[in-house]
Write an enzyme that holds these catalytic residues in place. Structure first.
Site, PDB file in Angstrom:
ATOM      1  N   CYS A 129       0.817  -1.232   0.000  1.00  0.00           N
ATOM      2  CA  CYS A 129       0.000   0.000   0.000  1.00  0.00           C
ATOM      3  C   CYS A 129       0.845   1.274   0.000  1.00  0.00           C
ATOM      4  CB  CYS A 129      -0.958  -0.009   1.192  1.00  0.00           C
ATOM      5  SG  CYS A 129      -0.214  -0.607   2.717  1.00  0.00           S
ATOM      6  N   HIS A 242      -2.843   6.271   4.610  1.00  0.00           N
ATOM      7  CA  HIS A 242      -1.405   6.390   4.885  1.00  0.00           C
ATOM      8  C   HIS A 242      -0.927   7.767   4.425  1.00  0.00           C
ATOM      9  CE1 HIS A 242      -1.345   2.264   5.885  1.00  0.00           C
ATOM     10  NE2 HIS A 242      -0.674   1.750   4.862  1.00  0.00           N
TER      11      HIS A 242
END
Ligand code: A2P
Length: 341
Positions: A129, A242
């Protein structure tokens, strides 16, 4: 139009649940859907497009009638079950780290390197990710300029670890605020109101696996061994999204206006860069969009050939589930299900 039998393996997990949502949104031509999880979930029901599906476990022959299997069950489980799925005839799109660096496994971000998809031999890997959102943000820049070096620090949400970690952050936060005992299970240290500068295993060279993924996966996706990435990966008490602080070094002096122009002309990126008005990307914003959010663009104070930027992405969607479904979509639309086999 041809229709496909699709399996979602890990259908009850943080990423698997989102894969089902994205499959609904993308409206892939699905004939049969199998939802698969561990024996703990066997027999439970999941709703997909208003229809109920019963969760199955992996048995001998499970994948014999499956065309495409989307796996998100972690590396050790993938190492155990992906070979079976391939043997039984499914094309596997695997979200784990297990096969990403294998020479015969394409590592794909469809907006960047779709041309490698057809070279698959039964497995296509979905990148990590934190790598996906970084390469997506850098893609319009590296098409115009040679990037020599990337220094990145990540601020990663707990959902990247899985549903159990989301539950742990919620519980620890409540317990901490109530002055109750805070218990740790998923992480070795308390994550609520804290920051953990160690994600995945630590290697002999002092870097963690998560940090090394950012280096080697970026090189593989950009098909460029010269680009050097050094990373520090940190888990923070955020549920979704994130963030990354990125330092880029070039051969030539940076023209910030041009970089802004390149970023704002990429449909996959949203530039939010007006710090004087408190306009910058935050992880909460990434819950509402599939675009990669970029802000805080500035030239390095001491190096005219370097810049700093802040990049935020939805780790569960573009960072995992959405990217995997986009790969499946490409496979179907371009009829490359049989790959290089
Ligand atoms: P289960 O919910 O039954 O444990 P997460 O990444 O959020 O932790 O989710 C992991 C996913 O992988 C879950 O759907 C989990 O199912 C599934 N899983 C774990 N072990 C297996 C296994 N041996 N076979 C199939 N699915 C598994």
């Amino acid at each position: 139009m041809k229709r496909y039998n699709i399996a979602v393996v890990g259908a009850t997990g943080a990423v698997g649940t989102e894969m089902l949502k994205v499959l609904e949104e993308y409206n892939l031509p699905i004939d049969n859907l199998k939802v698969i999880a561990s024996p703990r979930s066997k027999g439970k029901e999941i709703t997909f497009k208003d229809q109920k599906y019963t969760i199955e476990t992996i048995e001998k022959g499970t994948f014999e009638d499956v065309d495409i299997a989307l796996f998100s069950i972690g590396s050790s489980n993938s190492l155990k079950y992906v070979p079976q799925a391939v043997y039984e005839g499914a094309l596997v799109i695997d979200n784990s780290n297990a096969y990403r660096m294998d020479d015969d496994v394409p590592l794909i971000v469809p907006e960047i390197n779709p041309e490698f998809i057809k070279e698959h031999n039964g497995i296509i890997a979905n990148p990590n990710c934190s790598t996906i959102q970084m390469v997506m943000a850098l893609n319009p820049i590296r098409k115009k300029h040679v990037i020599n070096k990337i220094i990145v620090s990540t601020y990663q949400a707990v959902s990247g670890t899985g549903q159990k970690a989301v539950n742990e952050l919620r519980k620890q936060s409540q317990d901490y605020l109530n002055n109750d005992e805070v218990k740790t299970e998923v992480y070795p240290n308390q994550i609520a109101f804290n920051a953990i500068p160690l994600i995945d295993k630590v290697n002999d060279n002092g870097y963690t696996e998560e940090e090394l993924k950012l280096n080697r996966e970026t090189q593989k996706i950009f098909n460029n061994k010269e680009i050097k990435v050094t990373a520090t990966a940190v888990r923070i008490p955020v549920f979704y999204g994130h963030s990354e602080s990125i330092h880029l070094e070039f051969d030539i002096p940076v023209d910030l206006e041009e970089i802004s122009y390149l970023l704002s002309n990429d449909d996959n990126i949203k530039l939010i860069d007006n710090p004087a008005e408190n306009e910058y990307p935050t992880p909460l914003m990434s819950e509402e969009t599939d675009q990669i959010l970029v802000g805080r663009l500035r030239q390095d104070l001491n190096n005219e050939k370097a810049l700093e930027m802040w990049v935020v992405g939805n780790n569960i969607r573009k960072g995992a589930a959405l990217n995997a479904v986009q790969i499946a979509d490409y496979v179907i639309k371009n009829n490359v299900i049989d790959g290089g086999q």
